[in-house]
Design an enzyme around this catalytic site. Structure first.
Site, PDB file in Angstrom:
ATOM      1  N   SER A  61       2.791  -6.572  -5.089  1.00  0.00           N
ATOM      2  CA  SER A  61       2.095  -5.549  -4.296  1.00  0.00           C
ATOM      3  C   SER A  61       0.642  -5.332  -4.708  1.00  0.00           C
ATOM      4  CB  SER A  61       2.852  -4.219  -4.372  1.00  0.00           C
ATOM      5  OG  SER A  61       3.968  -4.234  -3.516  1.00  0.00           O
ATOM      6  N   LYS A  64      -2.049  -5.610  -2.081  1.00  0.00           N
ATOM      7  CA  LYS A  64      -2.479  -4.518  -1.206  1.00  0.00           C
ATOM      8  C   LYS A  64      -3.855  -3.983  -1.571  1.00  0.00           C
ATOM      9  CE  LYS A  64       2.316  -3.467  -0.294  1.00  0.00           C
ATOM     10  NZ  LYS A  64       3.523  -2.863  -0.848  1.00  0.00           N
ATOM     11  N   SER A 124       2.957   2.471  -1.032  1.00  0.00           N
ATOM     12  CA  SER A 124       3.068   1.011  -1.126  1.00  0.00           C
ATOM     13  C   SER A 124       3.810   0.421   0.074  1.00  0.00           C
ATOM     14  CB  SER A 124       3.767   0.588  -2.434  1.00  0.00           C
ATOM     15  OG  SER A 124       3.517  -0.765  -2.731  1.00  0.00           O
ATOM     16  N   LYS A 227      -2.909   0.480  -8.697  1.00  0.00           N
ATOM     17  CA  LYS A 227      -1.837  -0.027  -7.835  1.00  0.00           C
ATOM     18  C   LYS A 227      -0.787  -0.705  -8.682  1.00  0.00           C
ATOM     19  CE  LYS A 227       0.222  -0.685  -3.984  1.00  0.00           C
ATOM     20  NZ  LYS A 227       1.484  -0.591  -4.759  1.00  0.00           N
TER      21      LYS A 227
END
Length: 390
Positions: A61, A64, A124, A227
């Protein structure tokens, strides 16, 4: 006030992304479990510590962050607005159903860009990523092409994206701790007006409230964003940023193995915290020169002017061990005789940064002004002088 002398300048800096020289290196904590980590000064770009920072690993992730970067750029350029409504496609909805992380958007429903951003950053949401990608580029595939082009522009040479969210792909997708730190640095510096979304601890959409998985937001007031990422093959990852006084750092920890999500989330926060505490104690950052400030002058032959001021194209930041600032020296060297015409912004020398006997970095010196060719008399006089002297 930094003292200047004719050949040596008492200043110090590092080229973006360049690690500290061995004479300046201070050992980071040795008991970390992360397979890869990088500690970067967000202002100078100096790498203060790393472990296998260039190893290609699965981004999960952390992908992102690039999706957010691309959307922020559209907002900054006025091609998109936060209150614009985006209709959710079936593809976006189905992507949310594939992965554990989603913001629970529904097919055909219109959702504002701001809500999609918060759903992607705080929750997320994989579904939010696809909805934003389709709005920006028409299709997710076209958006991924833009992501990879931006990665190359940022110097992320060990990165390849295959989708907008980081879910496992049949084609190879990868990044490195150094590259993802570079991306986070760029996001923080390029989009301060939107970076604040990363500090939000929770977001509620469609009646469902979800918390930010970055545990550092609850532990350390200096941490204002980051993140998280996880897949079974990538392990537990976290890239974050923190600011204490005038110093901002980016820390990426990747590839942490854990027996549960709770343990993995705690470990990536613990190891990031350890690196922050170490780096803030050991290093300091200084902004020693502004872009365009004359640092020295060089003799110009056969020109309208006899000299040209030389300086730097970007602000000059310093990342050094605490207490070492006064020991830094940088030698200025001209690489050739300067003959007009002189082009403004072109390089005509360099700063060679020295600590003891070690050259730790160099930076180009550029002409801050243009110098046109002089008249016939100047051409003849300087030509004769050069012939006699050289």
């Amino acid at each position: 006030m930094i003292q200047r002398v004719s050949v040596f300048l008492l200043l110090f800096a590092l080229l973006p992304g360049v690690a500290l020289g061995s004479a300046l290196r201070v050992s980071p904590p040795s008991d970390l479990n992360a397979r890869n980590y990088v500690v970067m000064d967000a202002q100078s770009g100096a790498i203060l510590a790393e472990r296998e920072g260039d190893q290609r690993v699965e981004p999960a992730s952390l992908t992102k962050i690039m999706t957010a970067y691309m959307v922020f750029r559209e907002l900054q350029e006025g091609k998109l607005s936060l209150d614009e409504e985006v209709e959710v496609s079936e593809r976006a909805w189905r992507t949310g159903m594939r992965g554990a992380s989603r913001m629970f958007i529904e097919v055909g429903r219109k959702v504002t860009v701001e809500d999609l951003l918060r759903g992607m950053i705080v929750q997320s949401g994989n579904d939010a990523c696809v909805a934003l990608a389709e709005r920006v580029a028409g299709t997710e595939g076209a958006f991924v092409d833009l992501m990879n082009a931006q990665a190359r522009a940022l110097g992320m040479h060990d990165t390849r994206f295959q989708n907008s969210h980081g879910l496992p792909s049949e084609a190879d997708q990868y990044t490195s701790a150094r590259d993802i730190s570079t991306l986070m640095q760029a996001l923080v510096n390029d989009f301060p007006e939107y970076y604040g979304y990363y500090a939000e601890r929770s977001f509620t959409y469609n009646g469902i409230s979800q918390s930010n998985r970055n545990l550092l937001l609850w532990r350390d007031d200096s941490v204002d964003g980051g993140k998280t990422g996880w897949t079974s093959s990538a392990g537990y990852n976290l890239v974050s940023s923190a600011k204490r006084d005038d110093m901002r750092l980016v820390v990426a920890v990747m590839g942490i193995e854990a027996s549960s999500h709770e343990q993995g989330g705690r470990m990536r926060a613990n190891e990031s915290q350890a690196l922050y505490n170490w780096a803030f104690r050991q290093f300091e950052t200084h902004r020693v020169y502004e872009a365009g400030e004359p640092l020295t002058e060089a003799r110009v032959w056969k020109g309208e002017a006899k000299s040209v001021p030389l300086g730097l194209t970007e602000p000059f930041y310093v990342s050094i061990p605490r207490g070492g600032y006064e020991q830094m020296q940088a030698q200025t060297e001209m690489d050739r005789l300067l003959e007009a015409p002189i082009q403004q912004g072109a390089g005509y020398g360099e700063l060679k940064l020295v600590l003891g006997d070690e050259v730790v970095a160099t930076r180009p010196l550029v002409a801050l002004e243009a110098v046109e060719e002089g008249g016939l008399v100047r051409q003849l006089m300087d030509g004769a002088w050069l012939w006699i002297r050289y």
